[in-house]
Scaffold this motif. Structure first.
Motif, PDB file in Angstrom:
ATOM      1  N   ASP A   1       0.844  -1.171   0.000  1.00 54.06           N
ATOM      2  CA  ASP A   1       0.000   0.000   0.000  1.00 54.06           C
ATOM      3  C   ASP A   1       0.893   1.239   0.000  1.00 54.06           C
ATOM      4  O   ASP A   1       1.886   1.300   0.705  1.00 54.06           O
ATOM      5  CB  ASP A   1      -0.893  -0.015   1.246  1.00 54.06           C
TER       6      ASP A   1
ATOM      7  N   THR B   1      -0.557  -8.831   1.797  1.00 56.03           N
ATOM      8  CA  THR B   1      -1.582  -7.913   2.288  1.00 56.03           C
ATOM      9  C   THR B   1      -2.828  -8.721   2.635  1.00 56.03           C
ATOM     10  O   THR B   1      -3.263  -9.558   1.850  1.00 56.03           O
ATOM     11  CB  THR B   1      -1.933  -6.862   1.230  1.00 56.03           C
TER      12      THR B   1
ATOM     13  N   PRO C   1      -1.429  -4.260   5.735  1.00 51.63           N
ATOM     14  CA  PRO C   1      -0.320  -4.330   4.771  1.00 51.63           C
ATOM     15  C   PRO C   1       0.794  -5.244   5.274  1.00 51.63           C
ATOM     16  O   PRO C   1       0.852  -5.581   6.469  1.00 51.63           O
ATOM     17  CB  PRO C   1       0.170  -2.875   4.702  1.00 51.63           C
TER      18      PRO C   1
END
Length: 336
Positions: A6, A278, A199
């Motif tokens: 991210d 993730t 994440p």
């Protein structure tokens, strides 16, 4: 920047100190986790002559007594409904990652928190979260995020299907406990959605995605796709909940433990992070109506098995236990 990172969570070689939990909170034995043993229940098993799914009912009741958790497959929800929901939530979080103004949206209809907003005793969780009310749906949906543009339509369709699934599971639990049909019909709704982004983390042994807690709901229904990280406390050890991309994870909440007079268990659970992947999840909380009186079902109380909990309006229960944050101690404090 690696793929699947991210943008808000830039490349880090170590965990910033504000994300490092004290030793007593940190996950242990991440390199050699306890084997997954949470039951997976097939809801499509053939019905008995009387029209009841006797085998799934028995399996659900046993899993609810032993683990407080189970997974359901062949649940009847269209794959597209689930895929659209997880994709539109990914779009939402991606949009927040590209927000360079440093501001975070706060509205009357939903709450978005990034890693710097959500903390426990000064330590931040390694996650981002979107939370909003879902009942009554026709009123709440207008207050949800309007970007991505299809968010409201897609998530409303998902909530409608989750409501059907939760009603089906509660009916099966009623059957297993010997409660009258429709016991929860007018007192349970999907009232809250909580979507999470976890994440990749440089050192998951130092961080947590969600602290260990109990759910104050009747039921919680979670979609986690093929991602790992959810753990359940069983006999003093953390047990991993397997990553089945076609399953929903269901857990018994505090209210259902009370109603069942502790025949069913609300158990402690948490989320740990991963170095490379993730994790995205959608949790929906099926709660009683605020004015509903929560107490052990009279059918389950007798001289040999007296009531273990006092009667209480659900809204009063929530207010009393807000001090417990994620309601970690709520079930113990409901005891007489």
């Amino acid at each position: 920047m690696k793929e699947d990172k991210d943008a808000r969570w830039f490349e880090l070689e170590c965990v910033p100190k504000e994300y490092i939990f004290p030793m007593e909170y940190r996950p242990q034995n991440l390199d050699s986790p306890v084997c997954d043993s949470i039951p997976v229940i097939d809801l499509a098993k053939s019905k008995a002559a009387n029209g009841h799914n006797s085998q799934p009912v028995e399996e659900i009741l046993k899993a609810s007594q032993e683990f407080g958790f189970f997974q359901v497959i062949n649940h009847g929800m269209a794959e597209k409904t689930v895929t659209d929901a997880i994709n539109v939530l990914k779009e939402f979080f991606d949009m927040q990652a590209k927000n360079t103004t440093g501001t975070v949206p706060h509205t009357k209809g939903y709450i978005y928190t990034n890693s710097t907003d959500f903390a426990k005793d000064g330590v931040h969780l390694w996650r981002e979260n979107l939370k909003h009310a879902c009942h009554p749906l026709e009123e709440c949906v207008r207050l949800w995020p309007d970007t991505p543009t299809r968010y409201q339509e897609v998530i409303a369709a998902y909530i409608i299907e989750i409501q059907k699934l939760s009603s089906r599971i509660l009916e099966m639990i009623c059957e297993g406990l010997g409660l009258k049909q429709g016991y929860f019909k007018d007192t349970s709704e999907v009232q809250l959605l909580s979507s999470n982004l976890y994440p990749p983390c440089p050192d998951p042994s130092l961080t947590l995605g969600i602290l260990a807690h109990y759910d104050p709901s009747l039921l919680t229904i979670l979609y986690q796709g093929g991602s790992t990280g959810l753990q359940v406390m069983k006999d003093g050890q953390w047990v991993n909940v397997g990553a089945n991309p076609n399953a929903f994870v269901v857990n018994i909440g505090n209210q259902l433990e009370i109603i069942s007079n502790r025949k069913l268990k609300s158990v402690k659970h948490r989320v740990v992070n991963n170095t490379h992947e993730t994790r995205r999840s959608i949790a929906t909380f099926v709660n009683p109506s605020p004015d509903c009186i929560i107490e052990p079902a009279k059918h389950l109380v007798n001289e040999l098995e007296p009531s273990l909990y006092p009667a209480s309006q659900y809204k009063d229960y929530v207010l009393r236990n807000k001090a417990f944050g994620d309601y970690t101690a709520a079930i113990q404090n409901a005891l007489r």
